[in-house]
Design a protein around this motif. Structure first.
Motif, PDB file in Angstrom:
ATOM      1  N   ASP A  90      51.943  30.022  31.684  1.00  0.00           N
ATOM      2  CA  ASP A  90      50.560  30.656  31.142  1.00  0.00           C
ATOM      3  C   ASP A  90      50.359  32.055  31.519  1.00  0.00           C
ATOM      4  O   ASP A  90      50.434  32.600  32.624  1.00  0.00           O
ATOM      5  CB  ASP A  90      49.357  29.698  31.734  1.00  0.00           C
ATOM      6  CG  ASP A  90      49.488  28.193  31.171  1.00  0.00           C
ATOM      7  OD1 ASP A  90      50.340  27.908  30.394  1.00  0.00           O
ATOM      8  OD2 ASP A  90      48.703  27.314  31.654  1.00  0.00           O
ATOM      9  N   GLY A  91      50.063  32.917  30.647  1.00  0.00           N
ATOM     10  CA  GLY A  91      49.858  34.065  30.764  1.00  0.00           C
ATOM     11  C   GLY A  91      51.296  35.099  30.716  1.00  0.00           C
ATOM     12  O   GLY A  91      51.113  36.311  31.082  1.00  0.00           O
ATOM     13  N   GLN A 127      49.883  38.053  32.712  1.00  0.00           N
ATOM     14  CA  GLN A 127      48.455  37.406  33.244  1.00  0.00           C
ATOM     15  C   GLN A 127      48.546  36.276  33.968  1.00  0.00           C
ATOM     16  O   GLN A 127      47.613  35.587  34.162  1.00  0.00           O
ATOM     17  CB  GLN A 127      47.447  37.259  32.049  1.00  0.00           C
ATOM     18  CG  GLN A 127      47.466  38.508  31.046  1.00  0.00           C
ATOM     19  CD  GLN A 127      46.859  39.672  31.800  1.00  0.00           C
ATOM     20  OE1 GLN A 127      45.835  39.523  32.690  1.00  0.00           O
ATOM     21  NE2 GLN A 127      47.478  40.712  31.922  1.00  0.00           N
ATOM     22  N   GLN A 128      49.676  35.801  34.706  1.00  0.00           N
ATOM     23  CA  GLN A 128      49.623  34.816  35.618  1.00  0.00           C
ATOM     24  C   GLN A 128      48.724  34.896  36.531  1.00  0.00           C
ATOM     25  O   GLN A 128      48.438  35.913  37.327  1.00  0.00           O
ATOM     26  CB  GLN A 128      50.961  34.532  36.296  1.00  0.00           C
ATOM     27  CG  GLN A 128      52.073  34.048  35.096  1.00  0.00           C
ATOM     28  CD  GLN A 128      53.609  34.022  35.718  1.00  0.00           C
ATOM     29  OE1 GLN A 128      53.926  34.937  36.162  1.00  0.00           O
ATOM     30  NE2 GLN A 128      54.026  32.828  35.983  1.00  0.00           N
ATOM     31  N   ASN A 129      48.009  33.770  36.837  1.00  0.00           N
ATOM     32  CA  ASN A 129      46.922  33.624  37.928  1.00  0.00           C
ATOM     33  C   ASN A 129      47.339  33.366  39.345  1.00  0.00           C
ATOM     34  O   ASN A 129      48.000  32.012  39.407  1.00  0.00           O
ATOM     35  CB  ASN A 129      45.864  32.703  37.370  1.00  0.00           C
ATOM     36  CG  ASN A 129      44.846  32.680  38.328  1.00  0.00           C
ATOM     37  OD1 ASN A 129      44.763  32.524  39.511  1.00  0.00           O
ATOM     38  ND2 ASN A 129      43.367  32.764  37.859  1.00  0.00           N
ATOM     39  N   ASP A 178      45.978  32.300  41.855  1.00  0.00           N
ATOM     40  CA  ASP A 178      45.479  30.932  42.300  1.00  0.00           C
ATOM     41  C   ASP A 178      45.886  29.701  41.712  1.00  0.00           C
ATOM     42  O   ASP A 178      46.030  28.415  42.237  1.00  0.00           O
ATOM     43  CB  ASP A 178      43.873  31.275  42.245  1.00  0.00           C
ATOM     44  CG  ASP A 178      43.357  32.277  43.202  1.00  0.00           C
ATOM     45  OD1 ASP A 178      43.942  32.411  44.334  1.00  0.00           O
ATOM     46  OD2 ASP A 178      42.093  32.645  42.937  1.00  0.00           O
ATOM     47  N   ALA A 179      46.260  29.844  40.655  1.00  0.00           N
ATOM     48  CA  ALA A 179      46.583  28.630  39.755  1.00  0.00           C
ATOM     49  C   ALA A 179      48.089  28.380  39.920  1.00  0.00           C
ATOM     50  O   ALA A 179      48.251  27.213  40.027  1.00  0.00           O
ATOM     51  CB  ALA A 179      46.264  29.146  38.034  1.00  0.00           C
ATOM     52  N   SER A 235      48.689  38.039  45.070  1.00  0.00           N
ATOM     53  CA  SER A 235      48.387  39.175  44.249  1.00  0.00           C
ATOM     54  C   SER A 235      48.992  39.003  42.573  1.00  0.00           C
ATOM     55  O   SER A 235      49.781  38.529  42.467  1.00  0.00           O
ATOM     56  CB  SER A 235      48.796  40.548  44.906  1.00  0.00           C
ATOM     57  OG  SER A 235      50.060  40.665  44.830  1.00  0.00           O
ATOM     58  N   PRO A 236      47.915  39.626  41.551  1.00  0.00           N
ATOM     59  CA  PRO A 236      48.546  39.365  40.288  1.00  0.00           C
ATOM     60  C   PRO A 236      49.345  40.498  40.035  1.00  0.00           C
ATOM     61  O   PRO A 236      49.723  41.530  40.769  1.00  0.00           O
ATOM     62  CB  PRO A 236      47.391  39.407  39.541  1.00  0.00           C
ATOM     63  CG  PRO A 236      46.131  40.321  40.520  1.00  0.00           C
ATOM     64  CD  PRO A 236      46.498  39.910  41.660  1.00  0.00           C
ATOM     65  N   LYS A 294      42.100  46.751  40.768  1.00  0.00           N
ATOM     66  CA  LYS A 294      41.027  46.017  40.967  1.00  0.00           C
ATOM     67  C   LYS A 294      39.757  46.633  41.745  1.00  0.00           C
ATOM     68  O   LYS A 294      38.666  46.277  41.420  1.00  0.00           O
ATOM     69  CB  LYS A 294      41.535  44.822  41.847  1.00  0.00           C
ATOM     70  CG  LYS A 294      42.694  43.896  41.545  1.00  0.00           C
ATOM     71  CD  LYS A 294      43.157  42.748  42.326  1.00  0.00           C
ATOM     72  CE  LYS A 294      43.972  43.424  43.470  1.00  0.00           C
ATOM     73  NZ  LYS A 294      44.371  42.301  44.354  1.00  0.00           N
TER      74      LYS A 294
END
Length: 468
Positions: A261-262, A344-346, A348-349, A376-377, A420
């Motif tokens: 995802d992302g 855009q991988q998260n 936390d996810a 970190s993203p 950020k």
């Protein structure tokens, strides 16, 4: 647009003096991780402040709980000139083992490489010449050439030099938070990167993010005799091995739910440009004693390391690993796993998906615990960014070959912090080469990298001002 012909000529005329200034800075043994060199780190910061003040910057040493920061400001040629924050670090790695150095690490010089390597190729020797004193001084010397020619700078410039990059930057985030308003600019310029090769400059458009996890599987309440309990008792090494093996399918894709995802596909024109660089899996792997490509099938080696996410096992521990042999079923087994993220991988996810995946595979009479090791993203500039394209054109004017837009497989934490914490995108341009031996004995920086690096920053500053 300013006429930069005179500025470039001034940079050429200044080269010998520019080298002497770099030598003065390299002679300072600013090893941040060793407390014995605390005073040397401050001396390096003070040297940089004095040098910047001599160029008309308002510059100062800023104390932190660790080694000091250097902050400096200079107005632009016009009130509406773009504002850039230039970042570098003045601290260096330890020099051990000293016996492997061919010259004293803090006695810099210019010398030719040994015959048979690249005859006539001149390099600057010494610790920090490439990482990062030589790199940051290319920018300072570009500013000097501009000031001496036109009396002003084309852009408004803020400089941030830190002294703890080689020891984890513990003071950096608090300093950015406390001084956010002062340090925020239109965008950041970061020089702690490199060229594609000696004739081809590069701009990094992306940095992979990172998730670090440690997992510990516990079975019995103690180590067991493998003859008395083997075949009946759960073996946490077996359990953990199956879990780790299942992280990838037969095509090399990561199997975690939602892992992709992302993740966006790299634009076709960017992949085509990477293909022209001539890197192949066979060539890259051959240099490290391997031959068979791994990872996702159907992807080029550059796409795999620059633009695709990964799951890698970095270490496994369990049972008896000492000399000789011990027939034991371990009570515990552990592993350290890192995920490199893109797009855009998260983080936390990804961490949650990994933990869910592991928990679902733990037998009911066994347990698992997790230990977080940072996250970190990814950082990704649009490939059609006007900032990238402006810098690409400027660099291509200076070097024998046109600049290329690349990715970076690793991470530079400061770039994420700028994005950020200060809301700034970063332009990653540096002139190091893959054989510079950073962090190793006999570190060097090509004389051409230093000279043309100065000229490159002259061109980039001018182009950024003109693009306003």
């Amino acid at each position: 647009m300013t006429d930069i012909t005179g500025v470039l000529a001034k940079a050429d005329a200044n080269l010998d003096a520019s080298l002497e200034r770099l030598f003065d800075l390299v002679r300072i043994p600013s090893i941040s991780t060793d407390p014995a060199y605390k005073d040397a780190c401050r001396t390096a910061a003070e040297w940089l402040v004095a040098d910047l003040q001599g160029l008309g910057f308002t510059a100062s040493v800023r104390d932190t709980p660790g080694h000091p920061m250097v902050v400096a400001h200079h107005d632009g040629a016009t009130p509406d000139a773009p504002h850039v924050l230039f970042y570098g670090h003045y601290d260096v790695q330890p020099v051990d083992p000293l016996s492997l150095w061919e010259t004293d690490p803090f006695t810099p010089s210019v010398r030719e490489l040994s015959p048979g390597r690249t005859p006539g190729r001149k390099v600057i020797t010494g610790r920090g010449t490439s990482d990062d004193k030589g790199q940051l001084m290319t920018f300072v010397e570009a500013c000097r050439a501009y000031k001496e020619t036109h009396g002003s700078l084309p852009c408004r410039v803020t400089v941030l030099f830190e002294g703890e990059e080689e020891s984890g930057s513990p003071s950096l985030k608090p300093f950015l938070t406390a001084n956010a308003e002062e340090l925020t600019a239109d965008y950041a310029l970061v020089c702690d990167t490199g060229m594609w090769d000696g004739e081809t400059p590069a701009i990094a458009a992306g940095l992979r993010g990172l998730v670090g996890e440690e997992v510990v599987v516990t079975a019995a309440d103690r180590d067991l005799h493998s003859g008395m309990f083997g075949g009946a008792a759960a073996n946490p090494i077996h359990i953990l091995s199956r879990i780790l093996a299942g992280l990838h399918d037969e095509t090399g894709r990561v199997t975690l739910d939602g892992f992709y995802d992302g993740v966006e596909e790299t634009p076709t024109q960017i992949k085509a440009a990477w293909e022209t660089l001539g890197q192949t899996a066979e060539k890259m792997l051959g240099e490290i004693g391997l031959a068979i490509p791994s990872g996702e099938q159907g992807r080029s080696v550059l796409e795999l390391i620059w633009a695709r996410p990964t799951a890698e096992v970095n270490g496994i521990t369990g049972g008896y690993t000492g000399e000789g042999f011990k027939t034991v079923i371990a009570a515990k087994a552990s592993a350290k796993i890192s995920f490199r993220l893109v797009g855009q991988q998260n983080p936390d996810a990804i961490r949650a998906a990994f933990r869910d995946y592991v928990r679902a595979r733990i037998p009911d009479d066994c347990s698992v615990e997790f230990h977080e090791h940072g996250g970190s993203p990814a950082i990704q500039l649009p490939y059609d960014s006007s900032l990238l394209n402006t810098a690409k054109s400027a660099l291509s004017e200076e070097w024998p070959k046109a600049a290329v837009i690349i990715g970076m497989g690793g991470s530079i934490p400061i770039v994420g912090d700028f994005q950020k914490m200060l809301g700034m995108e970063s332009l990653l341009v540096g002139f190091g080469l893959s054989d510079d031996r950073i962090h190793s004995p006999n570190e060097k920086y090509d004389l051409q990298s230093f000279h043309k690096g100065i000229r490159s920053w002259v061109r980039i500053l001018d182009a950024l001002a003109a693009a306003r």
